[in-house]
Scaffold this motif. Structure first.
Motif, PDB file in Angstrom:
ATOM      1  N   ALA A   1       3.503  -0.695   4.495  1.00 31.84           N
ATOM      2  CA  ALA A   1       4.690  -0.399   3.033  1.00 31.84           C
ATOM      3  C   ALA A   1       4.114  -1.379   2.553  1.00 31.84           C
ATOM      4  CB  ALA A   1       5.633   0.109   4.344  1.00 31.84           C
ATOM      5  N   ALA A   2       4.188  -2.365   2.590  1.00 33.25           N
ATOM      6  CA  ALA A   2       4.066  -3.451   1.711  1.00 33.25           C
ATOM      7  C   ALA A   2       2.951  -3.265   0.247  1.00 33.25           C
ATOM      8  CB  ALA A   2       4.226  -4.701   2.058  1.00 33.25           C
ATOM      9  N   ALA A   3       1.696  -3.053   1.412  1.00 35.86           N
ATOM     10  CA  ALA A   3       0.369  -2.989   1.009  1.00 35.86           C
ATOM     11  C   ALA A   3       0.576  -1.701  -0.075  1.00 35.86           C
ATOM     12  CB  ALA A   3      -1.055  -3.003   1.769  1.00 35.86           C
ATOM     13  N   ARG A   4       1.173  -0.728   0.241  1.00 32.86           N
ATOM     14  CA  ARG A   4       1.618   0.565  -0.564  1.00 32.86           C
ATOM     15  C   ARG A   4       2.192   0.470  -1.680  1.00 32.86           C
ATOM     16  NH1 ARG A   4       1.892   2.931   4.840  1.00 32.86           N
ATOM     17  NH2 ARG A   4       4.202   3.027   4.115  1.00 32.86           N
TER      18      ARG A   4
ATOM     19  N   TYR B   1       6.397   3.163  -0.670  1.00 29.07           N
ATOM     20  CA  TYR B   1       6.859   2.658   0.582  1.00 29.07           C
ATOM     21  C   TYR B   1       7.061   3.770   2.240  1.00 29.07           C
ATOM     22  CZ  TYR B   1       9.040  -1.044   3.598  1.00 29.07           C
ATOM     23  OH  TYR B   1       9.604  -2.138   4.691  1.00 29.07           O
ATOM     24  N   GLU B   2       8.155   4.403   1.873  1.00 27.82           N
ATOM     25  CA  GLU B   2       7.324   5.467   2.438  1.00 27.82           C
ATOM     26  C   GLU B   2       6.517   6.136   3.108  1.00 27.82           C
ATOM     27  OE1 GLU B   2      11.274   8.173   1.630  1.00 27.82           O
ATOM     28  OE2 GLU B   2      12.389   6.182   1.271  1.00 27.82           O
TER      29      GLU B   2
ATOM     30  N   MET C   1       2.218  -2.602  -3.527  1.00 31.83           N
ATOM     31  CA  MET C   1       1.638  -3.306  -3.915  1.00 31.83           C
ATOM     32  C   MET C   1       0.513  -3.086  -4.977  1.00 31.83           C
ATOM     33  SD  MET C   1       0.746  -5.817  -5.415  1.00 31.83           S
ATOM     34  CE  MET C   1       1.560  -7.681  -4.744  1.00 31.83           C
ATOM     35  N   GLN C   2      -0.028  -2.308  -4.187  1.00 28.46           N
ATOM     36  CA  GLN C   2      -0.759  -0.724  -4.644  1.00 28.46           C
ATOM     37  C   GLN C   2      -0.437  -0.063  -6.047  1.00 28.46           C
ATOM     38  OE1 GLN C   2      -4.615  -2.110  -4.115  1.00 28.46           O
ATOM     39  NE2 GLN C   2      -4.100   0.172  -4.615  1.00 28.46           N
ATOM     40  N   ALA C   3       0.899   0.623  -5.718  1.00 33.10           N
ATOM     41  CA  ALA C   3       1.160   1.030  -6.336  1.00 33.10           C
ATOM     42  C   ALA C   3       2.190   0.111  -8.340  1.00 33.10           C
ATOM     43  CB  ALA C   3       2.788   1.809  -5.810  1.00 33.10           C
TER      44      ALA C   3
END
Length: 162
Positions: free
Chosen positions: A133-136, A156-157, A138-140
């Protein structure tokens, strides 16, 4: 006890900048304004040399140094925002009259000072137990200019953008 506070360099706009900054955040005020007592590189006698101010409880100094100095990203000021409304308000105010938007919630105000306008939730998302979720998130963040709380929540979700 010793204290550390930043000194911001200006070329004649120290008082204007300090008044602008303290208008943005609670627990902010001009503390003192010191004038040049003689003609100096900072200006003619009687003009503003130093403005000491408090910004969101943190002491700052603004100095009219007598020449234009460029700020770099090596130092920036981060403002943690409780919600999107606060992000939007501060983003718009700091960009007004010549500021420039940059990637990942960064901007430069009209004086060239670098700011990070960051929803508080970003730290919770990055520091949470779910690494994917943290990686998603960061990408956002990397794909945003101004940070969008709803878009970060959806990342995150694991939900697709609306």
């Amino acid at each position: 006890m010793s204290k550390v506070s930043p000194c911001l360099w200006f070329n004649g706009e120290a008082e204007e900048a300090a008044k602008f900054y303290v208008s943005l955040l609670p627990d902010s005020r001009i503390e003192t304004i010191q004038k040049n007592v003689i003609d100096s590189p900072g200006g003619k006698a009687g003009t503003v040399l130093v403005v000491e101010f408090t910004l969101a409880g943190q002491r700052f100094m603004a100095l009219n140094g007598g020449m234009k100095m460029e700020y770099t990203h090596a130092v920036s000021f981060r403002i943690d925002c409780v919600d999107q409304a606060e992000v939007d308000r501060l983003w718009d105010a700091l960009l007004a009259n010549g500021g420039t938007a940059e990637q990942c919630g960064w901007l430069r105000d009209r004086y060239g000072v670098a700011w990070q306008i960051v929803p508080t939730v970003v730290g919770q998302y990055f520091g949470g137990p779910d690494a994917a979720a943290a990686a998603r998130v960061m990408q956002a963040v990397l794909g945003m200019i101004k940070l969008d709380v709803e878009g970060l929540r959806r990342a995150y979700e694991g939900k697709k953008a609306a």
